[in-house]
Design an enzyme around this catalytic site. Structure first.
Site, PDB file in Angstrom:
ATOM      1  N   GLY A 128       0.814  -1.205   0.000  1.00 23.26           N
ATOM      2  CA  GLY A 128       0.000   0.000   0.000  1.00 23.26           C
ATOM      3  C   GLY A 128       0.848   1.256   0.000  1.00 23.26           C
ATOM      4  N   THR A 187       8.905   4.028  -2.239  1.00 16.49           N
ATOM      5  CA  THR A 187       8.773   2.676  -2.755  1.00 16.49           C
ATOM      6  C   THR A 187       9.771   1.743  -2.081  1.00 16.49           C
ATOM      7  OG1 THR A 187       8.684   1.332  -4.782  1.00 16.49           O
ATOM      8  CG2 THR A 187      10.382   3.041  -4.686  1.00 16.49           C
ATOM      9  N   GLY A 188       9.314   0.554  -1.721  1.00 12.45           N
ATOM     10  CA  GLY A 188      10.207  -0.525  -1.339  1.00 12.45           C
ATOM     11  C   GLY A 188      10.881  -0.464   0.013  1.00 12.45           C
ATOM     12  N   SER A 239       6.585   6.229  -4.140  1.00 15.64           N
ATOM     13  CA  SER A 239       5.776   5.079  -4.521  1.00 15.64           C
ATOM     14  C   SER A 239       5.578   5.032  -6.028  1.00 15.64           C
ATOM     15  CB  SER A 239       4.398   5.171  -3.839  1.00 15.64           C
ATOM     16  OG  SER A 239       3.488   4.295  -4.430  1.00 15.64           O
ATOM     17  N   SER A 240       5.552   3.820  -6.555  1.00 14.23           N
ATOM     18  CA  SER A 240       5.325   3.665  -7.999  1.00 14.23           C
ATOM     19  C   SER A 240       3.936   4.151  -8.409  1.00 14.23           C
ATOM     20  CB  SER A 240       5.483   2.196  -8.402  1.00 14.23           C
ATOM     21  OG  SER A 240       4.547   1.382  -7.723  1.00 14.23           O
ATOM     22  N   GLU A 241       3.039   4.333  -7.431  1.00 12.49           N
ATOM     23  CA  GLU A 241       1.682   4.775  -7.729  1.00 12.49           C
ATOM     24  C   GLU A 241       1.513   6.285  -7.585  1.00 12.49           C
ATOM     25  OE1 GLU A 241      -0.042   2.772  -9.138  1.00 12.49           O
ATOM     26  OE2 GLU A 241      -0.211   0.808  -8.188  1.00 12.49           O
ATOM     27  N   HIS A 298      -4.021   3.974  -0.232  1.00 14.28           N
ATOM     28  CA  HIS A 298      -4.191   2.851  -1.156  1.00 14.28           C
ATOM     29  C   HIS A 298      -3.808   1.558  -0.444  1.00 14.28           C
ATOM     30  CE1 HIS A 298      -3.764  -0.023  -4.312  1.00 14.28           C
ATOM     31  NE2 HIS A 298      -2.449   0.082  -4.397  1.00 14.28           N
ATOM     32  N   HIS A 319      -4.312  -3.061  -0.390  1.00 18.20           N
ATOM     33  CA  HIS A 319      -4.685  -4.295  -1.074  1.00 18.20           C
ATOM     34  C   HIS A 319      -5.494  -5.168  -0.114  1.00 18.20           C
ATOM     35  CE1 HIS A 319      -1.100  -4.094  -4.158  1.00 18.20           C
ATOM     36  NE2 HIS A 319      -1.915  -3.050  -4.232  1.00 18.20           N
ATOM     37  N   TYR A 339     -26.043   1.425   5.038  1.00 18.29           N
ATOM     38  CA  TYR A 339     -26.066   2.885   4.938  1.00 18.29           C
ATOM     39  C   TYR A 339     -24.689   3.525   5.043  1.00 18.29           C
ATOM     40  CZ  TYR A 339     -25.468   3.496  10.014  1.00 18.29           C
ATOM     41  OH  TYR A 339     -24.969   3.505  11.292  1.00 18.29           O
ATOM     42  N   HIS A 386      -6.597  -5.308  -8.466  1.00 25.26           N
ATOM     43  CA  HIS A 386      -5.546  -4.494  -7.837  1.00 25.26           C
ATOM     44  C   HIS A 386      -5.829  -4.211  -6.366  1.00 25.26           C
ATOM     45  CE1 HIS A 386      -2.588  -0.883  -8.479  1.00 25.26           C
ATOM     46  NE2 HIS A 386      -2.542  -1.341  -7.246  1.00 25.26           N
ATOM     47  N   TYR A 446     -23.023  14.313  11.730  1.00 26.49           N
ATOM     48  CA  TYR A 446     -22.760  13.109  12.518  1.00 26.49           C
ATOM     49  C   TYR A 446     -21.429  13.231  13.253  1.00 26.49           C
ATOM     50  CZ  TYR A 446     -21.860   8.190  13.623  1.00 26.49           C
ATOM     51  OH  TYR A 446     -21.584   7.019  14.260  1.00 26.49           O
TER      52      TYR A 446
END
Length: 225
Positions: free
Chosen positions: A30, A45-46, A73-75, A94, A96, A115, A157, A210
């Site tokens: 993630g 990354t990594g 990150s690669s994303e 993000h 998984h 809801y 993904h 709320y």
């Protein structure tokens, strides 16, 4: 690095570790980003989360440039594009997570079975079509799937949850995983009944008031804790 930026980097690191503690992520699969200054901060990354230090968090500019040798990150593309497209969102998480990713493999969106789906901004959590990870094509698909929403799945993904800050984005990622689990538990018995658009609209209005509202109430909670 200012004290404010250091605190934000530490919060990002702790939230990365929290993803694994909460069971919505494993290893370094993630990633998390948060709006800051003239760009955003993003997990690298990594690097194992338990090894992360504030200097490992990457400060990226909107043009994708960054200083230093630690790679983001690669994303980073969908993180950047979400934050640029959505001024109402300041943080992106993000994961998984298992059940939500299972639904993404099936290419299914999550319908309004409960809801609390309104926490993601509407009556469904869409599933963006598959594109290779780290690509601009994936970023484009994700931005489209998030239109009017704060969360989506990505086919084959995982999950994206975004909100006003890291804590709320992380909480939303947990909610998406629980909704996915509930939906998968229902499916062996057939498609479950869903709430109507009108019922979801009522929940969306209710959510606006709320919980603890206002800075005074929140400050009281902080002092009491």
């Amino acid at each position: 690095m200012t004290d404010e930026e250091r605190a934000l980097r530490l919060e990002l690191i702790e939230s990365c570790r929290a993803m694994n503690r909460l069971g919505i992520n494993k290893g370094t699969s993630g990633n998390i980003s948060v709006r800051h200054g003239d760009g955003f901060l993003i997990s690298p990354t990594g690097i194992p989360y338990d090894k992360l230090q504030p200097e490992h968090v990457v400060a990226m500019n909107w043009d994708a440039t960054y200083a230093g040798e630690v790679q983001p990150s690669s994303e980073w593309r969908f993180h950047r594009d979400i934050l640029q497209a959505r001024p109402d969102l300041n943080a992106v998480v993000h994961t998984h997570s298992t059940h939500a990713t299972a639904l993404s493999i099936l290419g299914r969106e999550i319908p309004a079975i409960h809801y609390v789906i309104a926490a993601a901004g509407g009556g469904s959590i869409r599933c963006a079509p598959y594109e290779l990870f780290g690509t601009q094509e994936l970023a484009d698909r994700v931005v489209a799937a998030l239109e009017g929403r704060r969360a989506c799945l990505m086919a084959h993904h995982g999950v994206i949850a975004a909100h006003a800050n890291i804590a709320r984005a992380l909480a939303l990622a947990v909610t998406v995983e629980e909704l996915a689990r509930q939906y998968l538990l229902c499916l062996p018995l057939g498609e479950p009944p869903v709430l109507s658009d009108e019922q979801i609209a009522e929940v969306l209005v209710k959510f606006k008031t709320y919980g603890q509202q206002g800075s005074a109430a929140l400050e009281g909670l902080r002092q009491a804790s």
